[in-house]
Each structure stands twice: as C-alpha cells, then as structure tokens.
Design a protein around this motif. Structure first.
Motif, PDB file in Angstrom:
ATOM      1  N   GLU A  42       0.558  -1.113  -0.091  1.00  0.00           N
ATOM      2  CA  GLU A  42      -0.314   0.162  -0.154  1.00  0.00           C
ATOM      3  C   GLU A  42       0.977   1.639   0.152  1.00  0.00           C
ATOM      4  O   GLU A  42       0.548   2.600   0.517  1.00  0.00           O
ATOM      5  N   ASN A  43       1.918   1.098  -1.100  1.00  0.00           N
ATOM      6  CA  ASN A  43       3.101   2.043  -0.769  1.00  0.00           C
ATOM      7  C   ASN A  43       2.948   2.756  -2.178  1.00  0.00           C
ATOM      8  O   ASN A  43       3.895   1.523  -3.066  1.00  0.00           O
ATOM      9  N   THR A  44       3.140   3.525  -2.977  1.00  0.00           N
ATOM     10  CA  THR A  44       4.079   3.701  -4.657  1.00  0.00           C
ATOM     11  C   THR A  44       4.980   3.946  -4.352  1.00  0.00           C
ATOM     12  O   THR A  44       5.536   3.691  -5.437  1.00  0.00           O
ATOM     13  N   HIS A  45       6.160   3.728  -2.857  1.00  0.00           N
ATOM     14  CA  HIS A  45       7.689   4.650  -3.045  1.00  0.00           C
ATOM     15  C   HIS A  45       7.538   2.923  -2.892  1.00  0.00           C
ATOM     16  O   HIS A  45       8.052   2.407  -1.461  1.00  0.00           O
ATOM     17  N   VAL A  46       7.970   2.213  -4.083  1.00  0.00           N
ATOM     18  CA  VAL A  46       8.887   0.515  -3.700  1.00  0.00           C
ATOM     19  C   VAL A  46       9.760   0.863  -4.624  1.00  0.00           C
ATOM     20  O   VAL A  46       9.451   0.924  -6.309  1.00  0.00           O
ATOM     21  N   VAL A  47      10.650   0.116  -4.628  1.00  0.00           N
ATOM     22  CA  VAL A  47      12.184  -0.211  -5.536  1.00  0.00           C
ATOM     23  C   VAL A  47      12.323  -1.537  -5.819  1.00  0.00           C
ATOM     24  O   VAL A  47      12.518  -2.105  -4.203  1.00  0.00           O
ATOM     25  N   THR A  48      13.077  -2.015  -6.916  1.00  0.00           N
ATOM     26  CA  THR A  48      13.554  -3.806  -7.199  1.00  0.00           C
ATOM     27  C   THR A  48      15.212  -3.778  -6.782  1.00  0.00           C
ATOM     28  O   THR A  48      15.381  -2.518  -6.841  1.00  0.00           O
ATOM     29  N   LYS A  49      15.348  -4.626  -5.068  1.00  0.00           N
ATOM     30  CA  LYS A  49      16.203  -4.652  -4.812  1.00  0.00           C
ATOM     31  C   LYS A  49      17.330  -5.675  -5.238  1.00  0.00           C
ATOM     32  O   LYS A  49      18.637  -5.840  -5.932  1.00  0.00           O
ATOM     33  N   PHE A  50      17.014  -6.924  -5.617  1.00  0.00           N
ATOM     34  CA  PHE A  50      17.537  -7.790  -5.824  1.00  0.00           C
ATOM     35  C   PHE A  50      16.915  -8.719  -6.634  1.00  0.00           C
ATOM     36  O   PHE A  50      15.587  -9.114  -6.243  1.00  0.00           O
ATOM     37  N   ILE A  51      16.234  -9.005  -7.593  1.00  0.00           N
ATOM     38  CA  ILE A  51      16.488 -10.384  -8.412  1.00  0.00           C
ATOM     39  C   ILE A  51      17.280 -11.928  -8.896  1.00  0.00           C
ATOM     40  O   ILE A  51      19.145 -11.343  -8.720  1.00  0.00           O
ATOM     41  N   SER A  52      16.891 -12.914  -7.445  1.00  0.00           N
ATOM     42  CA  SER A  52      18.050 -13.922  -7.885  1.00  0.00           C
ATOM     43  C   SER A  52      17.776 -15.287  -9.407  1.00  0.00           C
ATOM     44  O   SER A  52      17.907 -14.547 -10.376  1.00  0.00           O
ATOM     45  N   GLU A  53      18.458 -15.877  -8.845  1.00  0.00           N
ATOM     46  CA  GLU A  53      18.748 -16.431 -10.287  1.00  0.00           C
ATOM     47  C   GLU A  53      17.435 -16.607 -11.214  1.00  0.00           C
ATOM     48  O   GLU A  53      16.425 -16.592 -11.099  1.00  0.00           O
ATOM     49  N   ILE A  54      17.681 -16.106 -13.089  1.00  0.00           N
ATOM     50  CA  ILE A  54      16.177 -16.337 -13.433  1.00  0.00           C
ATOM     51  C   ILE A  54      16.675 -17.816 -14.434  1.00  0.00           C
ATOM     52  O   ILE A  54      17.991 -18.236 -15.251  1.00  0.00           O
ATOM     53  N   ASN A  55      15.580 -18.342 -14.654  1.00  0.00           N
ATOM     54  CA  ASN A  55      15.450 -19.622 -15.034  1.00  0.00           C
ATOM     55  C   ASN A  55      15.161 -19.660 -16.198  1.00  0.00           C
ATOM     56  O   ASN A  55      13.296 -19.699 -16.235  1.00  0.00           O
ATOM     57  N   PHE A  56      15.422 -19.558 -17.330  1.00  0.00           N
ATOM     58  CA  PHE A  56      15.316 -19.729 -18.987  1.00  0.00           C
ATOM     59  C   PHE A  56      14.241 -21.247 -18.925  1.00  0.00           C
ATOM     60  O   PHE A  56      15.930 -21.769 -19.248  1.00  0.00           O
ATOM     61  N   ILE A  57      12.963 -21.389 -19.081  1.00  0.00           N
ATOM     62  CA  ILE A  57      13.339 -22.861 -19.170  1.00  0.00           C
ATOM     63  C   ILE A  57      12.472 -22.975 -20.599  1.00  0.00           C
ATOM     64  O   ILE A  57      12.834 -24.228 -21.286  1.00  0.00           O
ATOM     65  N   ALA A  58      11.639 -21.956 -21.156  1.00  0.00           N
ATOM     66  CA  ALA A  58      10.868 -22.683 -22.788  1.00  0.00           C
ATOM     67  C   ALA A  58      11.179 -21.055 -23.681  1.00  0.00           C
ATOM     68  O   ALA A  58      11.249 -19.978 -22.583  1.00  0.00           O
ATOM     69  N   SER A  59      11.720 -20.861 -24.996  1.00  0.00           N
ATOM     70  CA  SER A  59      11.524 -20.018 -25.832  1.00  0.00           C
ATOM     71  C   SER A  59       9.818 -19.194 -26.148  1.00  0.00           C
ATOM     72  O   SER A  59       9.400 -20.681 -27.756  1.00  0.00           O
TER      73      SER A  59
END
Length: 129
Positions: A42-59
């Motif tokens: 309930e706050n518009t002041h939010v930022v991305t801090k971290f994104i873990s491993e991204i697993n691309f499985i299909a295209s």
C-alpha cells in the motif's frame, strides 16, 4: 500462485532467433512484480532491490500468449520477497521461474521504511474495513 498479467508475444518483442527477447520478458516481470509489491505494501514508493537466478525453461514464439504469476513468499521489516513463474497461457508450459525478487518499501525521501505487513492481503478485503 495467481496468474494475473497476460502478454501477447508480438513481432516487436522478438530477438534475432524469432523467439521472445529475454530482456523484454524481464521488463514485463519487473513491472508486474513492482505493481504487486505496491499493492501489497500500500505504498507507491517501492524499488527492486534484488532478483535471484533467472531460469529460462522455454522460448515463447510470436503469437504465443504468456501469463505472469507472482506470489509473496516473505515479509521483512522493510522488504517483500516474491516468487515468479511465467507460463504459456494455452498449454501451461513453464517458460521461466525466478525464486526471489526482493522489493524495498521506501519513505518519500527514498529511505527504507517499515511497512508493518505480515501476510498477503487482497484489495477487496481492505475495502470492507
């Protein structure tokens, strides 16, 4: 996990291999996850801090309809951790998974601020209060 956002893979979303450009998909995920965090906290002041491993499985290919699923997995003092899955809407084939996306709740000056949340809530339930 709830799948709310659907995207249609169009020609402008393709890479030279004629499949969905990974950067475009990550853009869609980051935006959807940020919206999820904003609504939960309930706050518009939010930022991305971290994104873990991204697993691309299909295209995904042009014309595919994909859907993005997000769920909250942990509420920290100032943070919210989410999990993401992307799948083909028609076949339910998994396309991508991300175990952890961490968002930080900020005050108006851009400093981390405790959010006081401990569990997933839904807008409809908040409106009843």
């Amino acid at each position: 996990m709830r799948f709310h956002t659907r995207k249609w893979v169009k020609p402008e979303d393709l890479n030279p291999n004629h499949s969905l450009f990974g950067g475009r998909l990550l853009q869609w995920i980051d935006e959807e996850a940020a919206l999820y965090a904003i609504i939960q906290l309930e706050n518009t002041h939010v930022v991305t801090k971290f994104i873990s491993e991204i697993n691309f499985i299909a295209s995904p290919k042009q014309g595919d309809i994909i859907e993005i699923g997000i769920v909250a997995t942990k509420f920290g003092t100032t943070s919210l951790t989410l999990r993401c899955e992307v799948r083909n809407k028609m076949t339910h084939q998994q396309i991508l998974t991300i175990d952890r996306l961490v968002f930080v709740n900020l005050d108006k000056d851009g400093n981390p601020r405790p959010h006081g949340k401990t569990a997933i809530t839904f807008v409809a339930d908040r409106l009843l209060k």
